[in-house]
Design a protein around this motif. Structure first.
Motif, PDB file in Angstrom:
ATOM      1  N   GLU A  60     -17.260  71.748 -31.283  1.00 46.50           N
ATOM      2  CA  GLU A  60     -16.367  72.815 -31.736  1.00 46.50           C
ATOM      3  C   GLU A  60     -15.699  73.493 -30.534  1.00 46.50           C
ATOM      4  OE1 GLU A  60     -16.482  76.234 -35.165  1.00 46.50           O
ATOM      5  OE2 GLU A  60     -18.378  75.568 -34.302  1.00 46.50           O
ATOM      6  N   LYS A  61     -16.460  73.729 -29.475  1.00 42.15           N
ATOM      7  CA  LYS A  61     -15.909  74.331 -28.257  1.00 42.15           C
ATOM      8  C   LYS A  61     -14.870  73.415 -27.617  1.00 42.15           C
ATOM      9  CE  LYS A  61     -19.860  77.221 -27.084  1.00 42.15           C
ATOM     10  NZ  LYS A  61     -20.968  77.445 -26.142  1.00 42.15           N
TER      11      LYS A  61
ATOM     12  N   THR B 107      -6.906  74.887 -33.816  1.00 46.08           N
ATOM     13  CA  THR B 107      -7.123  76.136 -34.540  1.00 46.08           C
ATOM     14  C   THR B 107      -7.946  75.839 -35.789  1.00 46.08           C
ATOM     15  OG1 THR B 107      -4.994  76.978 -33.782  1.00 46.08           O
ATOM     16  CG2 THR B 107      -5.975  78.069 -35.690  1.00 46.08           C
TER      17      THR B 107
ATOM     18  N   TYR C  43     -10.260  71.634 -38.081  1.00 41.28           N
ATOM     19  CA  TYR C  43      -9.382  72.209 -37.068  1.00 41.28           C
ATOM     20  C   TYR C  43      -8.093  71.402 -37.054  1.00 41.28           C
ATOM     21  CZ  TYR C  43     -13.109  75.100 -35.093  1.00 41.28           C
ATOM     22  OH  TYR C  43     -14.083  76.034 -34.910  1.00 41.28           O
TER      23      TYR C  43
ATOM     24  N   ILE D 247     -11.578  73.675 -29.616  1.00 37.05           N
ATOM     25  CA  ILE D 247     -10.899  74.935 -29.318  1.00 37.05           C
ATOM     26  C   ILE D 247     -10.253  74.878 -27.931  1.00 37.05           C
ATOM     27  CG2 ILE D 247     -11.268  77.398 -28.885  1.00 37.05           C
ATOM     28  CD1 ILE D 247     -13.474  77.189 -31.148  1.00 37.05           C
ATOM     29  N   SER D 248     -10.975  74.319 -26.953  1.00 38.64           N
ATOM     30  CA  SER D 248     -10.426  74.246 -25.592  1.00 38.64           C
ATOM     31  C   SER D 248      -9.248  73.275 -25.502  1.00 38.64           C
ATOM     32  CB  SER D 248     -11.510  73.851 -24.590  1.00 38.64           C
ATOM     33  OG  SER D 248     -11.848  72.485 -24.721  1.00 38.64           O
TER      34      SER D 248
END
Length: 162
Positions: free
Chosen positions: A134-135, A143, A158, A138-139
């Protein structure tokens, strides 16, 4: 396809990558957040063939991620056409974990997908307890758009939209 980052070479998988992929997909920890099942050599051979076919059919697939200094494969990262859209995904050997490799490869591949392949929407799915992935999403600019169900599993969805 060929991409180069500070530490990595990212290019098309080939039949020469079968042994590496077989080892990668035989690791239960690598497969834990995918489907929890290790793959046989025949299943891996089929997966490799599907990716090579995807390069011709869709212009993309999962790509080999290699260490720049010796070209040793350490993972895969790229796109697959799924029933829910263009899926961004990756997996890496345990030896590559915790070094920012997924983020480095992911950002480069996403730029390629948007700039060169002109992908309008890219989907990243992750099981709710896979915090590390998940990180990474996002990186890489994804979204969170909501919870969904894919292959009978609850997932976090996402997206990157252009």
């Amino acid at each position: 396809m060929y991409l180069e980052t500070e530490r990595l070479i990212i290019n098309n998988l080939s039949l020469d990558d079968l042994d590496f992929l077989t080892d990668l997909d035989a690791d239960p920890l690598v497969r834990k957040f995918i489907d929890g099942k290790v793959k046989t050599i025949n299943e891996t051979r089929q997966y490799l063939s599907e990716n090579i076919d995807g390069y011709l059919r869709h212009g993309f697939g999962r790509y080999a991620v290699r260490v720049k200094e010796d070209l040793k494969p350490i993972g895969i990262c790229g796109f697959l056409m799924e029933n829910y859209g263009v899926d961004f995904g990756y997996r890496f050997s345990q030896s590559a974990w915790g070094q920012g490799i997924a983020k480095e490869a992911g950002n480069s591949v996403i730029r390629y997908g948007v700039d060169r392949l002109k992908l309008k929407k890219i989907v990243g799915i992750v099981l709710p307890d896979n915090i590390a992935s998940e990180k990474v999403l996002i990186s890489c600019g994804f979204t969170f758009v909501g919870m969904d169900e894919v292959w009978g599993k609850k997932i976090k969805r996402y997206e990157i939209t252009h």
